[in-house]
Write an enzyme that holds these catalytic residues in place. Sequence first.
Site, PDB file in Angstrom:
ATOM      1  N   ASP A 132       0.658  -7.638   2.468  1.00 27.54           N
ATOM      2  CA  ASP A 132       1.558  -6.470   2.096  1.00 27.54           C
ATOM      3  C   ASP A 132       2.767  -5.862   1.475  1.00 27.54           C
ATOM      4  O   ASP A 132       3.140  -5.019   2.758  1.00 27.54           O
ATOM      5  CB  ASP A 132       0.419  -5.690   3.466  1.00 27.54           C
ATOM      6  CG  ASP A 132       0.289  -4.353   2.971  1.00 27.54           C
ATOM      7  OD1 ASP A 132       0.544  -3.649   1.791  1.00 27.54           O
ATOM      8  OD2 ASP A 132       0.009  -3.615   3.675  1.00 27.54           O
ATOM      9  N   SER A 150       4.033   2.965   8.174  1.00 25.99           N
ATOM     10  CA  SER A 150       4.051   1.381   7.689  1.00 25.99           C
ATOM     11  C   SER A 150       4.841   0.831   6.711  1.00 25.99           C
ATOM     12  O   SER A 150       5.551   2.340   5.467  1.00 25.99           O
ATOM     13  CB  SER A 150       2.732   1.813   6.329  1.00 25.99           C
ATOM     14  OG  SER A 150       0.871   1.356   6.775  1.00 25.99           O
ATOM     15  N   HIS A 183       1.010  -0.929  -0.101  1.00 23.53           N
ATOM     16  CA  HIS A 183      -0.312   0.441   0.103  1.00 23.53           C
ATOM     17  C   HIS A 183       0.746   1.369  -0.117  1.00 23.53           C
ATOM     18  O   HIS A 183       0.313   2.757  -0.501  1.00 23.53           O
ATOM     19  CB  HIS A 183      -1.157   0.066   1.400  1.00 23.53           C
ATOM     20  CG  HIS A 183      -0.175  -0.319   2.849  1.00 23.53           C
ATOM     21  ND1 HIS A 183       0.009  -0.936   3.146  1.00 23.53           N
ATOM     22  CD2 HIS A 183      -0.503   1.391   3.534  1.00 23.53           C
ATOM     23  CE1 HIS A 183       0.619  -0.061   4.721  1.00 23.53           C
ATOM     24  NE2 HIS A 183       0.040   0.729   4.494  1.00 23.53           N
TER      25      HIS A 183
END
Length: 709
Positions: free
Chosen positions: A220, A643, A84
């Site tokens: 991810d 992230s 992402h």
Amino acid sequence: MKKVGLLVAIFLATLTVKADEGMWLLKELNSESVARMKELGFTFPVDQLYDEDNPSLKDAVVIFGGGCTGVAVSDQGLIFTNHHCGYGAIQKLSAVEHDYLKDGFVAENQAEELPADGLTVSFLKSMTDVTDRIMAHVPSVLSEIQRERAIDSLSTALIDEYETDPFTHARIVPFYSRNKYYVVLYDQFRDVRLVTAPPSSVGKFGGDTDNWMWPRHTGDFSVFRVYADKDNRPANYSSENVPYQPKYVVPVSLDGVTDGDYAMTIGYPGSTQRYMSSWGIRQRMESENKPRIEVRGAKQDIWWDAMTKNDTIRIKYANKYAGSSNYWKNSMGMNEALTNLEVLPEKEKLEARLKEWIKGSPVRQARYGSTLSTLESAYTDSGDLALYTTYFLEVFNNGIELIRFANTILQFDSDGTEEDKQDFINDRFIESYKNYEPALDKKVLPTLMKLYAERVPEQYHPDIYQKVKDEFGGDYEQYADWLFANSRFTSLEELLELLKTADTQSLTQDPAMELALSTADMGYELSGQMMSYYEKMLRGEREFMAALMEMDADKTFYPDANFTQRMSYGTVGGYQPRDAVWYDYYTTSQGILEKQKPGDPEFNVQEYILDAIRSGDFDRYGDPEGLMRVNVLSNNDITGGNSGSPVLNGNAELIGLAFDGNWESLSGDILFEPEMQRVISVDIRYVLYMIDKVMGASHVIDELKVVGK
């Protein structure tokens, strides 16, 4: 959680740092934290965590793009980050005929790697305390706004001193509610190329349904490479550039983790408000989160319906939808968690204790006597206005795309050189219009304008509402039909033609510009009315932080997150979200087989991936029982910006990539709650398995320093 446990958690979050709480500056790591880290299983040399003169772990952890983290994993510049985090770059490189979002991407060699235009990777060079250099020139008699302007001016001068070349990026960053300042320097690399990206059925498996949720089964990850000039220095894109050789490379472990193992994250957490007053928290919940939830929900319903029906629109809006949805769901979870954990009552107890401490000394009364009352009045008196401001921002700044295009035009210099004009168009419009669907925006506009009219008093309606009333009978859909039929801003081609021939007056007469100017006027009105409250909030929160640190001078405080490099330490482990329910600390590929739904936009998985998982041939990437672990939990302290952060074991070897938090942790920006707060990471062995065995990119694995097993 038992009441005594809650009281202890709140106390630690607001006053001291024990257990595994804290987003620590590696440069300021204290002996207490180091001792705790070693107790939990840390064995890596402490002096190799941060060193500005010699290679150290800090050199391997990067800012990826504008709001994520990544980690250097090869001496040829490979960067691991989240899918992402790379999503925007992958989306820009995608088209219906080569849909890298849907199908994934593998470069068979360096020549096939795809330049990610506009993407940057920044390596930390140094952090220097410049508090004395700034505060010595800021008179105490200044108002809070004047104080901020003076600091901004001084910071600009300091940045000019430190930014010695185009690829050195300097930031003056406030800490401890603007009681301390650092200058932070980065080497910024602008030649970044896509190496490997899994299909979204892996990288985004579960979509919004699983976002912020556990159990999770999302791969991810994505892989990029940083390029440098022939002297290993940052450079703009060039076919002559070569892979960058980082100062430090993180080894990748195949040993996996077990319950209770040491886990450490290093990354760039964006923003927390751990020391915010109860009045500030209440305004965040009521005047920011609630309207954001409502407006984004309405917009996203329209976007999602169109995206599921048309692949072109899906590709165009994939990144925008993901970004909007993430904080939409975050706002919902935060309000729920703050309520369940009774954060406001506990903050009020802290403020009562602080009030008594202030009363106990004339010196403290002189310094902090008005701090709490200032905060209370600033937040309480501005609650409604803050609510209307959030509705305004979400509807007109973040909701209706055409307004953003028109606002950008206001910055266009029609008298500039042709080269300047073209650079402006390339930077501001080409990519934006590539990802724009006017027909979809035309559906969003009446829905959001109507919602704003229903939620916000008429005195805060932009003047365009009177036009809608007078000329269209208050029918927002009729107004939208007229606007999109008559504005030349809905098409890049028409806009470029307009920019060639039109003067400023002609531009401002376009219906889209009329709407944008009307909303801009109301934006100035709202911000102007909020300014006096903002000033009180700034001063109050700064003094509140200083008072807390003075009241408990023997305690260790860590600064709120501000997108500077931080370390968090903790352990691997599950948690109990509610009575009679226990969540284990890892998930396996069996959950993918259980969740996958053919044709479902969030849970569809290509058959070749399912076949690979069903075969059970996980080679050296499987766990001791032969299972393929997918995601893992640890109680590290992270937030947005983390992230892509590397999750490291006690030897500072890569065991995972952090990509999310659990639903129960969404109070984390305001309160760290160790019994519930968990980081969700993708097990690095699943990343390697996907790259090697499923995507057939074993040459990527060959670049890594793989340890264990």
